[in-house]
Motif scaffolding. Structure first.
Motif, short mmCIF file in Angstrom:
data_model
loop_
_atom_site.label_atom_id
_atom_site.label_comp_id
_atom_site.label_asym_id
_atom_site.label_seq_id
_atom_site.Cartn_x
_atom_site.Cartn_y
_atom_site.Cartn_z
N ASP A 109 0.76 -1.27 0.21
CA ASP A 109 0.20 0.04 0.01
C ASP A 109 0.49 1.11 0.03
O ASP A 109 2.12 0.76 0.74
CB ASP A 109 -0.83 0.41 1.56
N ALA A 118 -4.30 11.74 2.56
CA ALA A 118 -5.55 11.89 3.04
C ALA A 118 -6.53 12.02 2.16
O ALA A 118 -7.52 12.20 2.86
CB ALA A 118 -5.12 12.41 4.36
N THR A 122 -8.24 7.89 3.25
CA THR A 122 -7.50 7.09 4.36
C THR A 122 -6.10 7.38 4.45
O THR A 122 -5.16 8.75 3.90
CB THR A 122 -7.56 5.71 4.30
N SER A 124 -3.41 6.06 4.33
CA SER A 124 -2.35 4.67 2.90
C SER A 124 -3.73 4.47 1.63
O SER A 124 -4.91 4.30 1.97
CB SER A 124 -2.19 3.63 3.69
N ARG A 149 -14.26 3.28 2.42
CA ARG A 149 -13.33 4.46 2.51
C ARG A 149 -12.85 5.25 2.11
O ARG A 149 -13.03 6.31 1.73
CB ARG A 149 -12.58 4.76 3.90
N SER A 150 -11.93 4.60 1.18
CA SER A 150 -10.91 5.05 0.22
C SER A 150 -11.63 5.19 -0.96
O SER A 150 -12.48 4.45 -1.33
CB SER A 150 -9.52 4.18 -0.03
N GLU A 199 -0.68 7.50 12.23
CA GLU A 199 -1.62 7.50 12.23
C GLU A 199 -2.29 8.40 13.05
O GLU A 199 -3.69 8.98 12.45
CB GLU A 199 -1.74 6.04 12.94
N ASN A 203 -4.67 10.70 10.78
CA ASN A 203 -6.21 10.99 11.52
C ASN A 203 -7.00 12.65 11.45
O ASN A 203 -7.75 12.68 11.32
CB ASN A 203 -6.49 9.92 12.33
N ILE A 206 -7.35 13.64 7.73
CA ILE A 206 -8.91 13.60 7.78
C ILE A 206 -9.87 14.09 7.61
O ILE A 206 -10.68 14.51 7.13
CB ILE A 206 -8.25 11.93 7.89
#
Length: 214
Positions: A109, A118, A122, A124, A149-150, A199, A203, A206
């Motif tokens: 990925d 983002a 996501t 990644s 989601r991606s 991560e 977030n 995002i």
């Protein structure tokens, strides 16, 4: 809106070539129809600078041709499958951009090397296992990897398909991910450890992107 959809497909196809995100007749674009029961897609094997509105093909979500005289892009299976699975996506761009295509051979990925990842929604961008181009197997591989989601998925040893609420958003995401792949491949060439964004920080980005822009 049908005329606008057809004009947009030609305009954004030309933009892909101009920006070096694809070449010749490579890649394909589509936009969901207003009634959400089908989509318009670029034809198979035609250079973008030769396209006319009448060359674009209208299909339903099962892949039946309901308008147009040309053969649709060989990747219509993938466009149809994503539209069926993801009602939030209304436009798709598939391309073979240089750095994404090179990255797609690494078997992983595309991780959070930049906050721009983002843009896909996501932390990644997933890699879909390799399947032959223009097949339902590739379509199913892409949909499964993409998840709920991606907005994008990298196709192993192939390229990228990116979506959005419109072609403008899909092209912006395509640009962002090509730049992220450029960052990764360039950093990889130094043979030094690559530092990814944590991560929890991704977030945060995002969430911020949900209210970014006008």
């Amino acid at each position: 809106m049908e005329t606008k959809d057809r004009n947009d497909l030609i305009q954004y196809g030309l933009a892909l070539v101009k920006e070096g995100l694809t070449f010749g007749s490579g890649g394909n674009l589509s936009v969901r129809s207003d009634d959400s029961k089908g989509f318009f897609i670029t034809p198979s094997g035609m250079a973008y600078d030769c396209l006319k509105k009448s060359d674009l093909v209208r299909m339903d979500l099962e892949g039946n041709i309901i308008g147009g005289l040309r053969k649709p892009s060989s990747e219509w299976h993938m466009h149809a499958a994503i539209y069926r699975a993801r009602p939030d996506i209304r436009a798709l761009i598939h391309c073979h951009s240089h750095y994404i295509s090179a990255f797609s051979t690494l078997g992983e990925d595309l991780g959070p090397i930049s906050y721009l990842i983002a843009s896909a929604g996501t932390a990644s961008v997933p890699l879909a296992p390799y399947e032959t181009f223009g097949t339902d197997a590739l379509a199913q591989s892409a949909v499964k990897a993409m998840g709920e989601r991606s907005k994008a998925v990298i196709l192993a040893n192939h390229g990228l398909i990116a979506g959005g609420r419109n072609l403008k958003e899909a092209l912006s995401l395509t640009r962002d991910l090509e730049f992220c792949a450029f960052m990764y491949m360039t950093a990889l060439a130094t043979q030094k450890p690559i530092q990814m964004i944590p991560e929890e920080k991704m977030n945060e980005v995002i969430e911020k992107l949900k209210t970014y822009g006008q």
